[in-house]
Write an enzyme that holds these catalytic residues in place. Structure first.
Site, PDB file in Angstrom:
ATOM      1  N   THR A  14       0.830  -1.209   0.000  1.00 24.06           N
ATOM      2  CA  THR A  14       0.000   0.000   0.000  1.00 24.06           C
ATOM      3  C   THR A  14       0.860   1.252   0.000  1.00 24.06           C
ATOM      4  OG1 THR A  14      -1.835  -1.106   1.054  1.00 24.06           O
ATOM      5  CG2 THR A  14      -1.716   1.258   1.390  1.00 24.06           C
ATOM      6  N   THR A 100       1.584  -4.324   4.405  1.00 27.69           N
ATOM      7  CA  THR A 100       1.396  -4.663   5.820  1.00 27.69           C
ATOM      8  C   THR A 100       0.874  -6.093   6.019  1.00 27.69           C
ATOM      9  OG1 THR A 100      -0.866  -3.797   5.773  1.00 27.69           O
ATOM     10  CG2 THR A 100       0.857  -2.281   6.511  1.00 27.69           C
TER      11      THR A 100
END
Ligand code: SIN
Length: 339
Positions: A14, A100
């Site tokens: 991301t 993540t």
């Protein structure tokens, strides 16, 4: 004497994500922006890197993926690149930009295999680079500050906190501070470009070079699955996995690593057929606690620095003191170096 370097390796996530609108915090595409673009978004990154040693920054685009799709090819190139960089006297520290979602596994892999004598700092973001709330630039700035601090080990820098590889878990699907240490708190805070260390975990011996070479020659890692024990648990999943050739099973047990009797019998049967079986707890915080002398049971097993209590559980299974995601990586490595 050439100036020392901090190398930033991009793998996607991301932090490198792009959405159609700046208000969009979900439904974007991860792994779109190159690592040079991430660096350019932090105006004083060269000054943060320079720190006390005058280090300069280098960038390498190693992969460009959503980390949910992490595979052995990317892990292998990351291990190869880091092993070479750790041997290069000019490289002072490394930063890895990563998604993540599987960061807790990658961090543990790197710590287990490399036990680096330099800082290796993973960082990430919960909002894409295009977001009004983009957290990637600050996280990257903090990661470079941790790298420049010179403290050896594998660290994860995010949301102003620094977590150790063995401890870090993703605990929330959306919040900016989605990562946490599963026991205790962060090892350090990063405040205005300064790192305030609270603690550093004990370092272990790195793997012998020959074992790392052997690992890197593999085309895949052994097949290991995580099963969870719970209400109404049956033996069928284990039986299906064994029939399909699974090499290892980590069972995320209830409470203090207890396992439903039906599942336990199937696991003991699988173990007698040569499948490696470890138990841990599905509880969100802390490892299982056993009777006897816990310290004497802290050991590396099969050359892997996973802490494990052999056969200590009431259920006769070897109990690993790691959360399920990291226990799975540890078992894959244990099987890889033994087979
Ligand atoms: C990923 O893990 O690559 C996407 C999700 C994220 O980075 O938060």
């Amino acid at each position: 004497m050439p100036s020392p370097k901090i190398v930033i390796l991009g793998t996607g996530g991301t932090i490198a994500g792009q959405a159609e609108a700046s208000t969009q915090g979900v439904g974007y595409r991860a792994g779109q922006i190159r690592v040079e673009g991430l660096i350019a978004a932090v105006p004083d990154l060269p000054q943060i890197a320079a720190g006390r040693t005058g280090a300069t920054l280098d960038a390498v685009q190693l992969a460009q993926i959503d980390s949910k799709d992490m595979d052995w090819q990317v892990w292998r190139s990351l291990l190869q690149a880091l092993a070479a960089a750790l041997d290069d006297a000019q490289i002072q520290a490394l930063v890895v930009t990563h998604g993540t979602d599987t960061l807790e596994e990658t961090a543990w892999l790197l710590q287990s295999v490399l036990q680096p004598r330099k800082p290796v700092v993973l960082t990430c973001a919960m909002r894409p680079a295009t977001s009004l709330q983009a957290d990637g630039p600050q996280n990257l700035r903090d990661a470079v500050a941790v790298a420049a601090s010179g403290v050896a080990g594998v660290w994860v820098a995010a949301a102003g906190e620094v977590h150790a590889a063995q401890q870090v878990l993703k605990a929330h699907p959306y919040r900016l501070n989605a990562l946490r240490s599963y026991e205790g708190g962060p090892c350090a805070f990063v405040e205005e470009g300064r790192v305030r260390w609270l603690s550093t975990p004990q370092t272990q011996q790195p793997w012998p070079a020959v074992q790392i070479t052997q690992l890197l020659q593999r085309d895949e890692l052994p097949w290991v699955e995580v099963l969870q024990s719970g209400a109404l648990q049956s033996a069928r999943a284990v039986q299906a996995l064994v029939a399909a050739g699974v090499q290892g099973v980590v069972v995320a047990g209830t409470g203090n690593a207890t396992v439903h009797e039906d599942l336990l019998q199937a696991l003991l049967q699988a173990r007698s057929q040569g499948v490696k079986v470890w138990c841990t707890t599905r509880c969100l915080e802390g490892p299982a606690v056993g009777g006897g002398d816990l310290l004497s049971g802290l050991a590396s097993i099969d050359g892997i620095s996973a802490v494990l209590r052999p056969g200590a559980g009431a259920n006769e299974l070897d109990t690993v003191l790691l959360p399920p995601s990291k226990a799975r990586v540890a078992m894959m490595l244990a099987l890889a170096v033994c087979s």
